[in-house]
Design a protein around this motif. Structure first.
Motif, PDB file in Angstrom:
ATOM      1  N   HIS A 158      54.088  33.768  30.105  1.00 36.60           N
ATOM      2  CA  HIS A 158      53.344  33.895  30.728  1.00 36.60           C
ATOM      3  C   HIS A 158      52.053  34.146  30.700  1.00 36.60           C
ATOM      4  CE1 HIS A 158      53.341  35.352  34.907  1.00 36.60           C
ATOM      5  NE2 HIS A 158      51.303  35.206  34.956  1.00 36.60           N
ATOM      6  N   ARG A 174      44.877  34.667  26.978  1.00 29.04           N
ATOM      7  CA  ARG A 174      44.034  35.315  28.461  1.00 29.04           C
ATOM      8  C   ARG A 174      44.246  37.081  28.899  1.00 29.04           C
ATOM      9  NH1 ARG A 174      40.482  31.460  27.686  1.00 29.04           N
ATOM     10  NH2 ARG A 174      39.091  32.714  28.397  1.00 29.04           N
ATOM     11  N   CYS A 176      45.311  39.195  31.513  1.00 33.41           N
ATOM     12  CA  CYS A 176      46.102  38.891  33.223  1.00 33.41           C
ATOM     13  C   CYS A 176      45.005  38.789  34.000  1.00 33.41           C
ATOM     14  CB  CYS A 176      46.922  40.817  33.340  1.00 33.41           C
ATOM     15  SG  CYS A 176      47.936  41.085  32.421  1.00 33.41           S
ATOM     16  N   CYS A 179      42.991  35.618  35.046  1.00 29.42           N
ATOM     17  CA  CYS A 179      44.073  34.791  36.003  1.00 29.42           C
ATOM     18  C   CYS A 179      44.138  35.454  37.117  1.00 29.42           C
ATOM     19  CB  CYS A 179      45.049  34.222  35.491  1.00 29.42           C
ATOM     20  SG  CYS A 179      44.627  33.085  34.134  1.00 29.42           S
ATOM     21  N   HIS A 180      44.523  36.677  37.434  1.00 28.88           N
ATOM     22  CA  HIS A 180      44.320  37.622  38.431  1.00 28.88           C
ATOM     23  C   HIS A 180      43.556  38.604  38.731  1.00 28.88           C
ATOM     24  CE1 HIS A 180      48.685  36.416  38.399  1.00 28.88           C
ATOM     25  NE2 HIS A 180      49.018  36.838  36.896  1.00 28.88           N
TER      26      HIS A 180
HETATM   27  C1  HEC Z   1      46.485  31.274  32.204  1.00 27.79           C
HETATM   28  C2  HEC Z   1      46.810  32.384  33.526  1.00 27.79           C
HETATM   29  C3  HEC Z   1      47.437  33.274  33.260  1.00 27.79           C
HETATM   30  C4  HEC Z   1      47.377  35.104  33.032  1.00 27.79           C
HETATM   31  C5  HEC Z   1      46.669  34.713  31.328  1.00 27.79           C
HETATM   32  C6  HEC Z   1      48.736  35.538  33.746  1.00 27.79           C
HETATM   33  N1  HEC Z   1      49.317  35.719  34.647  1.00 27.79           N
HETATM   34 FE1  HEC Z   1      50.423  35.936  36.262  1.00 27.79          FE
HETATM   35  N2  HEC Z   1      50.585  34.115  36.979  1.00 27.79           N
HETATM   36  C7  HEC Z   1      49.946  32.579  36.794  1.00 27.79           C
HETATM   37  C8  HEC Z   1      50.032  32.550  37.861  1.00 27.79           C
HETATM   38  C9  HEC Z   1      49.038  30.431  38.111  1.00 27.79           C
HETATM   39  C10 HEC Z   1      51.271  32.713  38.481  1.00 27.79           C
HETATM   40  C11 HEC Z   1      51.515  31.950  39.592  1.00 27.79           C
HETATM   41  C12 HEC Z   1      52.489  31.651  39.194  1.00 27.79           C
HETATM   42  C13 HEC Z   1      53.339  30.528  40.430  1.00 27.79           C
HETATM   43  O1  HEC Z   1      53.159  30.996  42.045  1.00 27.79           O
HETATM   44  O2  HEC Z   1      54.537  29.732  40.868  1.00 27.79           O
HETATM   45  C14 HEC Z   1      51.725  33.994  37.690  1.00 27.79           C
HETATM   46  C15 HEC Z   1      51.985  35.170  38.537  1.00 27.79           C
HETATM   47  C16 HEC Z   1      52.577  36.038  39.100  1.00 27.79           C
HETATM   48  C17 HEC Z   1      53.447  37.114  39.235  1.00 27.79           C
HETATM   49  C18 HEC Z   1      53.950  37.145  40.351  1.00 27.79           C
HETATM   50  C19 HEC Z   1      55.332  36.959  40.294  1.00 27.79           C
HETATM   51  C20 HEC Z   1      55.740  35.825  38.269  1.00 27.79           C
HETATM   52  O3  HEC Z   1      56.555  36.311  37.953  1.00 27.79           O
HETATM   53  O4  HEC Z   1      55.860  34.840  39.193  1.00 27.79           O
HETATM   54  C21 HEC Z   1      53.115  38.402  38.204  1.00 27.79           C
HETATM   55  C22 HEC Z   1      53.837  40.112  38.438  1.00 27.79           C
HETATM   56  C23 HEC Z   1      52.418  38.008  37.018  1.00 27.79           C
HETATM   57  N3  HEC Z   1      51.600  37.047  37.361  1.00 27.79           N
HETATM   58  C24 HEC Z   1      51.586  38.767  36.954  1.00 27.79           C
HETATM   59  C25 HEC Z   1      50.679  38.973  35.555  1.00 27.79           C
HETATM   60  C26 HEC Z   1      50.071  39.813  34.530  1.00 27.79           C
HETATM   61  C27 HEC Z   1      50.723  41.379  34.086  1.00 27.79           C
HETATM   62  C28 HEC Z   1      49.321  39.268  33.089  1.00 27.79           C
HETATM   63  C29 HEC Z   1      49.138  39.472  31.866  1.00 27.79           C
HETATM   64  C30 HEC Z   1      50.054  40.547  31.669  1.00 27.79           C
HETATM   65  C31 HEC Z   1      49.531  37.781  33.725  1.00 27.79           C
HETATM   66  N4  HEC Z   1      50.271  37.346  34.700  1.00 27.79           N
HETATM   67  C32 HEC Z   1      48.666  36.844  33.258  1.00 27.79           C
HETATM   68  C33 HEC Z   1      49.121  32.935  35.705  1.00 27.79           C
HETATM   69  C34 HEC Z   1      48.254  33.820  34.612  1.00 27.79           C
END
Ligand code: HEC
Ligand code: HEC
Ligand code: HEC
Ligand code: HEC
Length: 212
Positions: A158, A174, A176, A179-180
């Protein structure tokens, strides 16, 4: 007319037809190659490798304006701000925090500021397992509630992993919040980048077939 005369006049007619065709091929501008559609330039936003957000850590690195993080420029130490709710139990965001759009999870499950910010020290986070974390350590904060996603992130499934395949010590991940948006973390839909242009023209029907 004799048979021979008929034959030779048919041959002359045929030769004329071929001559006209040859002339047409030579003078036509396509020069023997089929015309190809011009390849449009790609919108440059598809070429940017930057993440969609700048985290606190990134702002520090860029020496950018950090006044939003200077909580005690406005708040009083030892006096936790009171969270106000409207009649529907939605958090009222004061105008000084007008840049914040709160919407964490379906039904705003995680909208309470002090689920993340430490009410006794606003300039720190508090994780579910009782750790006090700095603004630059927000990934640990997210991980304290999103265990499975955090493990995926640690393993590189992820988020975005960078570095070199033959030197694990240079691997980067990168954070969290690059991106979020922590306050409204649902990732907005994005326009897909255009597909690659093949060197040889592929008929549109074949192209759609290949894409699926
Ligand atoms: C490089 C960009 C990026 C990073 C860094 C990132 N995410 Fe995401 N994350 C995304 C994207 C894009 C989606 C949406 C995926 C989709 O809609 O299918 C997402 C979806 C999610 C979701 C929704 C449920 C799922 O699994 O689809 C959660 C909860 C989440 N991220 C938590 C985190 C956490 C906690 C971290 C850090 C440990 C993190 N993300 C780091 C890009 C990122
Ligand atoms: C520009 C001044 C300013 C800065 C900087 C500032 N705040 Fe506030 N904040 C306010 C005001 C004004 C209120 C509303 C009155 C009150 O509750 O004290 C408020 C309210 C809050 C609330 C209650 C929110 C609600 O919806 O009722 C929280 C939580 C909060 N601030 C946290 C923070 C944190 C954490 C920081 C630093 C990361 C910070 N503030 C930085 C001015 C500021
Ligand atoms: C899910 C955890 C979480 C919740 C809930 C949360 N915050 Fe935050 N907040 C963060 C993180 C993480 C950052 C730092 C993000 C970064 O590095 O860019 C931040 C940054 C801030 C900042 C400084 C940057 C900015 O956007 O102004 C303020 C002020 C702030 N939060 C106030 C609040 C208030 C007020 C609430 C409740 C209405 C709230 N936060 C709810 C996690 C949270
Ligand atoms: C206090 C626990 C807690 C913390 C800390 C926390 N989350 Fe969440 N998060 C939740 C809950 C609860 C939900 C809602 C799950 C649901 O609705 O099923 C959620 C939902 C999400 C979603 C899915 C949003 C959607 O609408 O699909 C993403 C993405 C996400 N969080 C990212 C983050 C990131 C990034 C951080 C760190 C800045 C973080 N979370 C910190 C508890 C937390």
């Amino acid at each position: 007319m004799s048979l021979n005369a008929k034959k030779s006049s048919a041959l002359i007619a045929l030769s004329l037809v071929f001559l006209v065709l040859a002339a047409a091929f030579v003078t036509s501008s396509s020069n023997g190659k089929p015309a190809r559609d011009a390849i449009p330039l790609v919108n440059t936003n598809f070429l940017s490798t930057a993440t969609v957000r700048q985290s606190y850590g990134e702002l520090v690195r860029l020496k950018a304006d950090l006044s939003d993080f200077d909580c005690y420029a406005c708040h009083e130490k030892g006096k936790p701000p009171v969270i106000r709710f409207d009649t529907n139990q939605f958090i009222i965001i004061p105008k000084e925090h007008g840049n914040i759009l709160m919407g964490h999870g379906s039904h705003n499950r995680n909208n309470n500021c002090f689920n993340c910010h430490n009410e006794l020290n606003l300039e720190q986070f508090q994780s579910r397992d009782g750790r006090e974390l700095k603004f630059s350590e927000s990934t640990q904060l997210c991980g304290s509630c999103h265990g499975p996603t955090y493990r995926d992130w640690e393993g590189g499934a992820h988020g975005r992993t960078g570095g070199y395949w033959n030197d694990a010590s240079k691997t980067t991940r990168r954070n969290c919040v690059e991106c979020h948006n922590p306050h409204a973390p649902k990732f907005p839909g994005r326009q897909p980048a255009p597909g690659p242009h093949s060197l040889r023209a592929v008929p549109p029907a074949a192209e759609t077939h290949l894409a699926h």
